[in-house]
Design a protein around this motif. Structure first.
Motif, PDB file in Angstrom:
ATOM      1  N   SER A 112       0.820  -1.225   0.000  1.00 33.11           N
ATOM      2  CA  SER A 112       0.000   0.000   0.000  1.00 33.11           C
ATOM      3  C   SER A 112       0.849   1.269   0.000  1.00 33.11           C
ATOM      4  CB  SER A 112      -0.953  -0.008   1.198  1.00 33.11           C
ATOM      5  OG  SER A 112      -0.233  -0.108   2.402  1.00 33.11           O
ATOM      6  N   GLY A 113       2.162   1.136   0.217  1.00 32.90           N
ATOM      7  CA  GLY A 113       3.043   2.301   0.112  1.00 32.90           C
ATOM      8  C   GLY A 113       3.627   2.782   1.432  1.00 32.90           C
ATOM      9  N   LYS A 114       3.511   1.967   2.486  1.00 39.92           N
ATOM     10  CA  LYS A 114       3.982   2.386   3.815  1.00 39.92           C
ATOM     11  C   LYS A 114       5.487   2.641   3.825  1.00 39.92           C
ATOM     12  CE  LYS A 114       2.468  -1.402   5.765  1.00 39.92           C
ATOM     13  NZ  LYS A 114       2.032  -2.107   4.538  1.00 39.92           N
ATOM     14  N   THR A 115       6.253   1.664   3.347  1.00 40.73           N
ATOM     15  CA  THR A 115       7.708   1.810   3.330  1.00 40.73           C
ATOM     16  C   THR A 115       8.113   3.000   2.459  1.00 40.73           C
ATOM     17  OG1 THR A 115       8.078  -0.533   3.744  1.00 40.73           O
ATOM     18  CG2 THR A 115       9.886   0.661   2.701  1.00 40.73           C
ATOM     19  N   THR A 116       7.417   3.165   1.341  1.00 36.26           N
ATOM     20  CA  THR A 116       7.735   4.267   0.435  1.00 36.26           C
ATOM     21  C   THR A 116       7.506   5.618   1.119  1.00 36.26           C
ATOM     22  OG1 THR A 116       7.112   2.864  -1.418  1.00 36.26           O
ATOM     23  CG2 THR A 116       7.245   5.230  -1.860  1.00 36.26           C
ATOM     24  N   LEU A 117       6.478   5.711   1.935  1.00 36.47           N
ATOM     25  CA  LEU A 117       6.225   6.958   2.658  1.00 36.47           C
ATOM     26  C   LEU A 117       7.386   7.266   3.617  1.00 36.47           C
ATOM     27  CD1 LEU A 117       4.389   9.337   3.339  1.00 36.47           C
ATOM     28  CD2 LEU A 117       3.155   7.868   4.936  1.00 36.47           C
ATOM     29  N   LEU A 118       7.864   6.249   4.323  1.00 33.46           N
ATOM     30  CA  LEU A 118       9.008   6.459   5.215  1.00 33.46           C
ATOM     31  C   LEU A 118      10.248   6.870   4.422  1.00 33.46           C
ATOM     32  CD1 LEU A 118       7.177   5.274   7.370  1.00 33.46           C
ATOM     33  CD2 LEU A 118       9.026   3.786   8.098  1.00 33.46           C
ATOM     34  N   ARG A 119      10.443   6.216   3.268  1.00 35.58           N
ATOM     35  CA  ARG A 119      11.621   6.532   2.460  1.00 35.58           C
ATOM     36  C   ARG A 119      11.551   7.943   1.880  1.00 35.58           C
ATOM     37  NH1 ARG A 119      12.935   2.446  -1.830  1.00 35.58           N
ATOM     38  NH2 ARG A 119      15.014   3.316  -1.620  1.00 35.58           N
ATOM     39  N   ALA A 120      10.340   8.402   1.597  1.00 31.88           N
ATOM     40  CA  ALA A 120      10.197   9.785   1.132  1.00 31.88           C
ATOM     41  C   ALA A 120      10.579  10.748   2.258  1.00 31.88           C
ATOM     42  CB  ALA A 120       8.768  10.036   0.659  1.00 31.88           C
ATOM     43  N   LEU A 121      10.220  10.395   3.490  1.00 29.44           N
ATOM     44  CA  LEU A 121      10.527  11.267   4.635  1.00 29.44           C
ATOM     45  C   LEU A 121      12.035  11.397   4.866  1.00 29.44           C
ATOM     46  CD1 LEU A 121       7.694  10.112   7.061  1.00 29.44           C
ATOM     47  CD2 LEU A 121       8.046  12.463   6.287  1.00 29.44           C
TER      48      LEU A 121
ATOM     49  N   VAL B 140      16.351  12.852  11.964  1.00 32.30           N
ATOM     50  CA  VAL B 140      15.422  11.759  11.726  1.00 32.30           C
ATOM     51  C   VAL B 140      16.179  10.444  11.892  1.00 32.30           C
ATOM     52  CG1 VAL B 140      13.848  10.692  10.074  1.00 32.30           C
ATOM     53  CG2 VAL B 140      14.143  13.171  10.065  1.00 32.30           C
ATOM     54  N   GLY B 141      15.705   9.597  12.789  1.00 33.74           N
ATOM     55  CA  GLY B 141      16.286   8.266  12.952  1.00 33.74           C
ATOM     56  C   GLY B 141      15.414   7.266  12.216  1.00 33.74           C
ATOM     57  N   TYR B 142      16.034   6.401  11.428  1.00 33.04           N
ATOM     58  CA  TYR B 142      15.261   5.499  10.571  1.00 33.04           C
ATOM     59  C   TYR B 142      15.708   4.065  10.812  1.00 33.04           C
ATOM     60  CZ  TYR B 142      13.567   3.610   6.032  1.00 33.04           C
ATOM     61  OH  TYR B 142      12.961   2.884   5.046  1.00 33.04           O
TER      62      TYR B 142
ATOM     63  N   VAL C 148       5.378   1.700  11.452  1.00 33.79           N
ATOM     64  CA  VAL C 148       4.586   0.788  10.616  1.00 33.79           C
ATOM     65  C   VAL C 148       4.401  -0.490  11.402  1.00 33.79           C
ATOM     66  CG1 VAL C 148       4.476  -0.529   8.466  1.00 33.79           C
ATOM     67  CG2 VAL C 148       5.570   1.732   8.486  1.00 33.79           C
ATOM     68  N   SER C 149       3.160  -0.897  11.597  1.00 32.52           N
ATOM     69  CA  SER C 149       2.941  -2.116  12.365  1.00 32.52           C
ATOM     70  C   SER C 149       1.700  -2.837  11.882  1.00 32.52           C
ATOM     71  CB  SER C 149       2.796  -1.782  13.846  1.00 32.52           C
ATOM     72  OG  SER C 149       2.488  -2.954  14.574  1.00 32.52           O
ATOM     73  N   HIS C 150       1.780  -4.154  11.884  1.00 30.61           N
ATOM     74  CA  HIS C 150       0.602  -4.946  11.549  1.00 30.61           C
ATOM     75  C   HIS C 150      -0.119  -5.423  12.792  1.00 30.61           C
ATOM     76  CE1 HIS C 150       0.860  -5.055   7.295  1.00 30.61           C
ATOM     77  NE2 HIS C 150       2.119  -5.434   7.322  1.00 30.61           N
ATOM     78  N   GLU C 151       0.504  -5.205  13.947  1.00 26.48           N
ATOM     79  CA  GLU C 151      -0.100  -5.718  15.176  1.00 26.48           C
ATOM     80  C   GLU C 151      -1.096  -4.709  15.719  1.00 26.48           C
ATOM     81  OE1 GLU C 151       4.014  -7.530  16.506  1.00 26.48           O
ATOM     82  OE2 GLU C 151       3.646  -5.970  15.040  1.00 26.48           O
ATOM     83  N   LEU C 152      -2.351  -4.959  15.425  1.00 24.55           N
ATOM     84  CA  LEU C 152      -3.371  -3.969  15.760  1.00 24.55           C
ATOM     85  C   LEU C 152      -3.536  -3.789  17.266  1.00 24.55           C
ATOM     86  CD1 LEU C 152      -6.013  -4.707  12.992  1.00 24.55           C
ATOM     87  CD2 LEU C 152      -4.092  -3.124  12.963  1.00 24.55           C
TER      88      LEU C 152
ATOM     89  N   LEU D  19      11.543   6.867  12.703  1.00 20.08           N
ATOM     90  CA  LEU D  19      10.731   6.118  11.752  1.00 20.08           C
ATOM     91  C   LEU D  19      11.056   4.642  11.902  1.00 20.08           C
ATOM     92  CD1 LEU D  19      11.518   8.344   8.618  1.00 20.08           C
ATOM     93  CD2 LEU D  19       9.545   8.535  10.147  1.00 20.08           C
ATOM     94  N   LEU D  20      10.045   3.829  12.144  1.00 17.26           N
ATOM     95  CA  LEU D  20      10.289   2.397  12.342  1.00 17.26           C
ATOM     96  C   LEU D  20       9.379   1.602  11.429  1.00 17.26           C
ATOM     97  CD1 LEU D  20      10.089   3.337  15.889  1.00 17.26           C
ATOM     98  CD2 LEU D  20      11.910   1.746  15.395  1.00 17.26           C
TER      99      LEU D  20
END
Ligand SMILES: Nc1ncnc2c1ncn2[C@@H]1O[C@H](COP(=O)(O)OP(=O)(O)O)[C@@H](O)[C@H]1O
Ligand SMILES: [Mg+2]
Length: 250
Positions: free
Chosen positions: A42-51, A77-79, A197-201, A163-164
């Motif tokens: 969906s673009g989550k990693t890409t959003l972090l990489r843009a930041l 920014v820590g990534y 970014v997390s999948h653990e709701l 950013l994690l």
């Protein structure tokens, strides 16, 4: 009202001729933990990489912190990226890895002596690891320990934004839980703003102040976790049959 640390306006990213982010508008509130959720791709990693300016983008990303963010790797920014490629045969110790981070500001002529080692011990203490880890080979660390060392690296020198990207993927439940507690504790004590970014709701529900849901490169919904993690919002974000209600141990 909490002021934003970062404003993202009409952000577009194209990769390999495809639109990956398609008009993202979002704010990261100062001192808050924002969880970024969404289906794979969906673009989550890409959003972090843009930041962190790792991908070219159109639109605006504004940091309201007074630091210069025009340089390629913003210092404030820590990534912690989703995947780290540690060469299996590289005899790199935790001290070597932390040493690389320290060299960014440690005067080289001092060498990595006793003072640098003390500093490294302080870095490890921040992520709840003892000094005995300094001489451990990186390849021998467990998933959870490696994530904490990477977090220690991202915390140096002193980021305003952390950013994690799926930091607990592949870590067993108990250690993942401890990692998230560590993050929440850092956020409370230092006020560092976190985008996670997390999948653990369940984790999102407990630790995030704000949730952003991405679908096909667009913000599908956003708001406080209590509202976002309702069945409706989850279905809109992940679709039915997503299997995300289930909790699997491996
Ligand atoms: N360098 C690239 N070139 C082409 N497509 C890419 C590249 N990086 C990512 N993509 C595509 O962009 C989409 C979003 O990827 P990503 O941001 O990694 O999603 P997520 O982190 O949400 O799983 C995916 O379809 C992925 O295949
Ligand atoms: Mg990803």
């Amino acid at each position: 009202m909490t002021t934003p640390l970062v404003s993202i306006r009409d952000l577009h990213v194209e990769l390999g001729g495809r639109s990956v982010l398609d008009g993202v508008d979002a704010e990261l509130k100062r001192g808050q933990i924002t969880a970024l959720i969404g289906w794979n791709g969906s673009g989550k990693t890409t959003l972090l990489r843009a930041l962190v300016k790792e991908v070219p983008y159109r639109g605006r990303i504004e940091f309201h912190c007074g630091h210069d963010h025009r340089r390629p790797t913003p210092e404030h920014v820590g990534y912690v990226p989703q995947k780290l490629r540690v060469e299996a045969n590289l005899p790199l110790t935790v001290a070597d890895l932390l040493g690389l981070a320290l060299l960014r500001w440690w005067p080289l002529f001092l060498g990595i002596g006793r003072r640098a080692r003390q500093r490294m011990e302080q870095l490890l203490a921040r992520v709840w690891l003892g000094s005995e880890f300094l001489d451990r080979p990186v390849e021998k660390l467990s998933g959870g320990e490696l994530q904490r060392v990477l977090l220690a690296l991202a915390l140096e020198p002193h980021p305003e934004l952390l950013l994690l990207d799926e930091p607990a993927a592949g870590i067993d439940f108990q250690h993942a839980e401890k990692f998230y507690e560590l993050l929440a504790d850092l956020n409370r004590r230092t006020g560092v703003t976190i985008l996670l970014v997390s999948h653990e709701l369940s984790v999102v529900n407990r630790h995030a102040h704000h949730v952003l849901c991405l679908t096909d490169g667009r913000v599908q919904c956003q708001g406080p976790p209590q509202e976002m993690l309702t069945q409706d919002a989850i279905l809109r974000t992940f679709g039915s049959g997503s299997g995300l209600y289930g909790h699997h141990h491996d």
